[in-house]
Structure formats: structure tokens, C-alpha cells
Design a protein around this motif. Sequence first.
Motif, PDB file in Angstrom:
ATOM      1  N   PRO A 138       0.778  -1.244   0.000  1.00 14.32           N
ATOM      2  CA  PRO A 138       0.000   0.000   0.000  1.00 14.32           C
ATOM      3  C   PRO A 138       0.808   1.292   0.000  1.00 14.32           C
ATOM      4  O   PRO A 138       0.335   2.313  -0.489  1.00 14.32           O
ATOM      5  CB  PRO A 138      -0.836  -0.123   1.276  1.00 14.32           C
ATOM      6  N   ASN A 139       2.048   1.255   0.520  1.00  9.63           N
ATOM      7  CA  ASN A 139       2.787   2.507   0.745  1.00  9.63           C
ATOM      8  C   ASN A 139       3.909   2.771  -0.248  1.00  9.63           C
ATOM      9  O   ASN A 139       4.525   3.840  -0.210  1.00  9.63           O
ATOM     10  CB  ASN A 139       3.365   2.532   2.166  1.00  9.63           C
ATOM     11  N   VAL A 140       4.199   1.809  -1.108  1.00 10.78           N
ATOM     12  CA  VAL A 140       5.315   1.981  -2.042  1.00 10.78           C
ATOM     13  C   VAL A 140       4.899   1.581  -3.447  1.00 10.78           C
ATOM     14  O   VAL A 140       3.926   0.833  -3.633  1.00 10.78           O
ATOM     15  CB  VAL A 140       6.548   1.142  -1.605  1.00 10.78           C
ATOM     16  N   ARG A 141       5.650   2.090  -4.433  1.00  5.46           N
ATOM     17  CA  ARG A 141       5.403   1.765  -5.832  1.00  5.46           C
ATOM     18  C   ARG A 141       6.720   1.433  -6.515  1.00  5.46           C
ATOM     19  O   ARG A 141       7.798   1.880  -6.098  1.00  5.46           O
ATOM     20  CB  ARG A 141       4.755   2.953  -6.563  1.00  5.46           C
ATOM     21  N   THR A 142       6.629   0.653  -7.583  1.00 10.91           N
ATOM     22  CA  THR A 142       7.807   0.390  -8.403  1.00 10.91           C
ATOM     23  C   THR A 142       8.362   1.727  -8.902  1.00 10.91           C
ATOM     24  O   THR A 142       7.626   2.591  -9.366  1.00 10.91           O
ATOM     25  CB  THR A 142       7.442  -0.492  -9.612  1.00 10.91           C
TER      26      THR A 142
ATOM     27  N   GLN B  22      15.269   3.476  10.098  1.00 16.24           N
ATOM     28  CA  GLN B  22      14.051   4.288  10.045  1.00 16.24           C
ATOM     29  C   GLN B  22      13.716   4.707   8.619  1.00 16.24           C
ATOM     30  O   GLN B  22      12.557   4.984   8.297  1.00 16.24           O
ATOM     31  CB  GLN B  22      14.205   5.537  10.933  1.00 16.24           C
ATOM     32  N   SER B  23      14.716   4.721   7.757  1.00 15.31           N
ATOM     33  CA  SER B  23      14.478   5.071   6.360  1.00 15.31           C
ATOM     34  C   SER B  23      13.589   4.047   5.674  1.00 15.31           C
ATOM     35  O   SER B  23      12.969   4.331   4.649  1.00 15.31           O
ATOM     36  CB  SER B  23      15.809   5.166   5.603  1.00 15.31           C
ATOM     37  N   LEU B  24      13.517   2.843   6.244  1.00 16.67           N
ATOM     38  CA  LEU B  24      12.750   1.752   5.644  1.00 16.67           C
ATOM     39  C   LEU B  24      11.352   1.628   6.224  1.00 16.67           C
ATOM     40  O   LEU B  24      10.609   0.704   5.869  1.00 16.67           O
ATOM     41  CB  LEU B  24      13.505   0.424   5.839  1.00 16.67           C
ATOM     42  N   ALA B  25      10.982   2.560   7.095  1.00 17.30           N
ATOM     43  CA  ALA B  25       9.678   2.487   7.757  1.00 17.30           C
ATOM     44  C   ALA B  25       8.525   2.578   6.762  1.00 17.30           C
ATOM     45  O   ALA B  25       7.399   2.184   7.077  1.00 17.30           O
ATOM     46  CB  ALA B  25       9.560   3.599   8.803  1.00 17.30           C
ATOM     47  N   VAL B  26       8.793   3.075   5.567  1.00 19.17           N
ATOM     48  CA  VAL B  26       7.750   3.212   4.549  1.00 19.17           C
ATOM     49  C   VAL B  26       7.146   1.855   4.183  1.00 19.17           C
ATOM     50  O   VAL B  26       5.999   1.784   3.728  1.00 19.17           O
ATOM     51  CB  VAL B  26       8.321   3.910   3.295  1.00 19.17           C
TER      52      VAL B  26
ATOM     53  N   ALA C 296       6.374  -0.414   6.308  1.00 20.53           N
ATOM     54  CA  ALA C 296       5.412  -0.743   7.371  1.00 20.53           C
ATOM     55  C   ALA C 296       5.366  -2.235   7.666  1.00 20.53           C
ATOM     56  O   ALA C 296       4.300  -2.815   7.889  1.00 20.53           O
ATOM     57  CB  ALA C 296       4.015  -0.234   6.996  1.00 20.53           C
ATOM     58  N   ASP C 297       6.521  -2.864   7.642  1.00 19.35           N
ATOM     59  CA  ASP C 297       6.594  -4.299   7.904  1.00 19.35           C
ATOM     60  C   ASP C 297       7.959  -4.573   8.540  1.00 19.35           C
ATOM     61  O   ASP C 297       8.995  -4.492   7.877  1.00 19.35           O
ATOM     62  CB  ASP C 297       6.439  -5.089   6.607  1.00 19.35           C
ATOM     63  N   ALA C 298       7.959  -4.909   9.841  1.00 21.32           N
ATOM     64  CA  ALA C 298       9.204  -5.084  10.585  1.00 21.32           C
ATOM     65  C   ALA C 298      10.082  -6.179   9.990  1.00 21.32           C
ATOM     66  O   ALA C 298      11.314  -6.038   9.934  1.00 21.32           O
ATOM     67  CB  ALA C 298       8.887  -5.399  12.048  1.00 21.32           C
ATOM     68  N   ALA C 299       9.472  -7.263   9.526  1.00 21.98           N
ATOM     69  CA  ALA C 299      10.249  -8.375   8.968  1.00 21.98           C
ATOM     70  C   ALA C 299      10.951  -7.951   7.683  1.00 21.98           C
ATOM     71  O   ALA C 299      12.124  -8.278   7.449  1.00 21.98           O
ATOM     72  CB  ALA C 299       9.336  -9.570   8.715  1.00 21.98           C
ATOM     73  N   ILE C 300      10.229  -7.224   6.835  1.00 16.80           N
ATOM     74  CA  ILE C 300      10.821  -6.731   5.580  1.00 16.80           C
ATOM     75  C   ILE C 300      11.953  -5.759   5.880  1.00 16.80           C
ATOM     76  O   ILE C 300      13.028  -5.804   5.267  1.00 16.80           O
ATOM     77  CB  ILE C 300       9.749  -6.070   4.696  1.00 16.80           C
ATOM     78  N   GLU C 301      11.715  -4.865   6.816  1.00 19.03           N
ATOM     79  CA  GLU C 301      12.727  -3.880   7.182  1.00 19.03           C
ATOM     80  C   GLU C 301      13.992  -4.572   7.690  1.00 19.03           C
ATOM     81  O   GLU C 301      15.113  -4.168   7.358  1.00 19.03           O
ATOM     82  CB  GLU C 301      12.170  -2.932   8.237  1.00 19.03           C
ATOM     83  N   GLN C 302      13.819  -5.619   8.483  1.00 18.59           N
ATOM     84  CA  GLN C 302      14.969  -6.346   9.017  1.00 18.59           C
ATOM     85  C   GLN C 302      15.751  -7.037   7.905  1.00 18.59           C
ATOM     86  O   GLN C 302      16.981  -6.971   7.870  1.00 18.59           O
ATOM     87  CB  GLN C 302      14.519  -7.374  10.048  1.00 18.59           C
ATOM     88  N   GLN C 303      15.042  -7.667   6.989  1.00 23.54           N
ATOM     89  CA  GLN C 303      15.720  -8.334   5.873  1.00 23.54           C
ATOM     90  C   GLN C 303      16.465  -7.335   4.999  1.00 23.54           C
ATOM     91  O   GLN C 303      17.605  -7.584   4.583  1.00 23.54           O
ATOM     92  CB  GLN C 303      14.694  -9.103   5.030  1.00 23.54           C
TER      93      GLN C 303
ATOM     94  N   GLU D  39      17.575  -4.429   5.915  1.00 18.60           N
ATOM     95  CA  GLU D  39      18.695  -3.919   6.705  1.00 18.60           C
ATOM     96  C   GLU D  39      19.883  -4.877   6.613  1.00 18.60           C
ATOM     97  O   GLU D  39      21.034  -4.441   6.457  1.00 18.60           O
ATOM     98  CB  GLU D  39      18.260  -3.750   8.162  1.00 18.60           C
ATOM     99  N   GLU D  40      19.625  -6.156   6.676  1.00 21.14           N
ATOM    100  CA  GLU D  40      20.705  -7.143   6.585  1.00 21.14           C
ATOM    101  C   GLU D  40      21.365  -7.100   5.210  1.00 21.14           C
ATOM    102  O   GLU D  40      22.597  -7.156   5.092  1.00 21.14           O
ATOM    103  CB  GLU D  40      20.150  -8.546   6.874  1.00 21.14           C
ATOM    104  N   HIS D  41      20.556  -7.010   4.169  1.00 20.17           N
ATOM    105  CA  HIS D  41      21.108  -6.926   2.815  1.00 20.17           C
ATOM    106  C   HIS D  41      21.921  -5.640   2.638  1.00 20.17           C
ATOM    107  O   HIS D  41      23.009  -5.657   2.036  1.00 20.17           O
ATOM    108  CB  HIS D  41      19.984  -6.959   1.783  1.00 20.17           C
TER     109      HIS D  41
END
Length: 373
Positions: free
Chosen positions: A143-147, A157-161, A163-170, A172-174
Motif C-alpha cells: 500500500p505505501n510503495v510503488r515500483t 528508520q528510512s525503511l519504515a515506509v 510498514a513491515d518489521a520483517a521486511i525492514e529487518q531483511q 537492513e541485513e542486505h
Amino acid sequence: MKEIKAIISAYDKIDKAKTGAALATVVRVEGSSYRRTGARMLVTDDGVWVGGISGGCLEGDALKRARLAIAKSESSLITYDTTEDDAYQIGVGLGCNGIIDVLFTPLQYQDKNNPVEVLKTCVAANRQTNILVTITNLEGFWPNVRTGNVIRYKTVQSLAVFADAAIEQQLEEHINAQIESGKSRHVGIRKAGGEKLAVFIEILLPEIRLVLMGHQYDIYPLARLTKEVGWQVTMVSNPLKINTRLVDTVDAIFSYDQLSDIRIDQYTAIVLMAHDYKTDKANLPKVLQTAAFYIGMLGPRVRSEKIFNELATEGQSISGEYMARIYAPAGLDIGALSPEEIALSIIAEIKTVFSKRGGTFLKFRHSPIHERS
């Protein structure tokens, strides 16, 4: 960085009330290609483009794709496959034998987070390493991002867009893995619910800065060639001996006693070329105290060895760690004779050192020229 600056300059000159534009970005390369990931091309709907995504073989089709993205106001990811023997495939017969993914993103001028506006913030962040996360493909509900969205990463915090902690963590690791390697990469991530996300993690390093310490005539071709390559040029010299013709070539001019005012970082190369023995000898210990990754000295080997020996006698011995950064005589062995040829050999050596390569003939290289993903 030179290409990015050219794109920004062209973007700023667009009559935005009349002309649409799109940005084409190489986000993934598999196998061989003339340009690598991060190559960009700005295209306007009147058929003008700046930059490039290949050696000229894909630009024609890319122009059509970019204009279509502008018309549809929608980003698209196009794959050019030069490995297939398909007469209808763009790029077939080029012999590149690679697969190239190019993202075409229409530029919304009112959006201060459009890709070119984000690149502007990177250029403005002088001498910083920038990390960009470009969304290249989405499958499922996001819902919050587009290609085509580009995120300038600073912290998690830059990845908060997303809105999914698991995605943000993955992510961040990459991102941390790419920061450590210093290389860009295209990665894919899958949500627990099956949604898919593909992003291009780009590591934008600061442009190389070359500090030229001297004032003789051979500094001119070296400064000109450095600017042509797209690096920054700073001159350090006696202000009374500086030729005014250099003002339009170099980015900054300092006197010798202002050396400490220059921001010399790990992306800085220094060449001692005063053609004055005492001056170069006095400056060598000073530049060794900086973070410069390359320190070149003009002149024959016997001259530099004499400087090393005299400094040692005076209690300023140069340790192996410091000596490893000194290149004397400066330049690759290409048989250079003229100032222009010497400049070429020095630029080539600096690029070789910065890239951690050997500077040998490519025909003797048995592995691919660029790392393969």
C-alpha cells in the motif's frame, strides 16, 4: 558521479511546464554488458537523452520505453537478453552475452522524492557514501510503495515506509552486507503472505579527489584529464606561481600552508609534482599523515629513494604501512614521454589502485572483467 551530475544539470534545464521526462537505470546485470548496474540515462519526451545504459546499442529502444513510461505515468522493468539467438530480441547479435534489467521511471516534477531529486541530495552530501534503495518490482499488496520509488537509506528508520518489521529487518541485513562489500546489488525478498519485493541496493561512493601539489606546466594536462574522467581536482601551490588558466580547470586552489584545510579522505589521491626536491621532501611527511589512499611522486626512482633515506636520517623513517601508499615513480609503465602521456599513466595507476586491480593487459585476464552476479 560525472554522469549523475550531467543528468541533474539537464534535468534542471527542462521546461517542466511543457516537457515530460523519465529516468532509465540499469538495476541488474547477469553476465557481460558494456555498462554495469547504476548506469543511468535521462530521457525527455521530445527525444533528447543524457547519459547511457549501454554502448549505444540499447538506447534506441530505451528511448521508446522511456517515452511510454512518461505517457503512462508508470514505471516499468524491461529485460534485455543478449544471450538468446532471437532475431526479435533487442540487442541480439551484439556479442555481449548478458542479461540487463533496466528500470524506466517517469519523473513527477512536483515529487521531491523522485529519483533525480534524490540524486541531488546525494551530490549535495559532499564526500559521503550514499546508499540508495530502488524498488524495481512488486508483487502482491504493497500500500505505501510503488515500483520506481527510491529511498535514500540513512538508518533503519528510512525503511519504515514498508510498514513491515520483517521486511525492514531483511532489507537492513542486505544493506549492511552491501555496505561492507562496497558494492551494489539487486536482491529479492518475499513476505510471509507471498508478496514479493525486488530492490536495487546501490552504494554510491564519493568521487575520487585528486590533489596536485605543484605549479609547473605538466599540471595542466593532468588536471584536464582528471576533470574529463569526472574526478575532483584540487591544486596546492605557491599562490604567486599559479597560472590563471588553471582557475577554470581545477575545483579549488590552496597554498602549501593551507594543506590541513583540505578534506583529505580515503577517496583522495595526492601527487607531489613540484619539480623542486626540497618542496616534495617537505610535503611527503605531511601528506603521509592524511587518509589519502594514493600518494604519487614524480621523478626517477633514485630521487624518491634519496628523499626516503634523508628523511630516515632525520628521524622520519617511513614504515611499511605508509610506504605501501607511496607510488614512486608515479604512473603505469606505458612508455609515456609527453606531459599528456604521463598524465594518462598517472590517472590509470590511480584508478588501478582505487579499484584494487593489477593494471595488466585485459587479454591476459582469464576471469570476467567485472564481477558476475
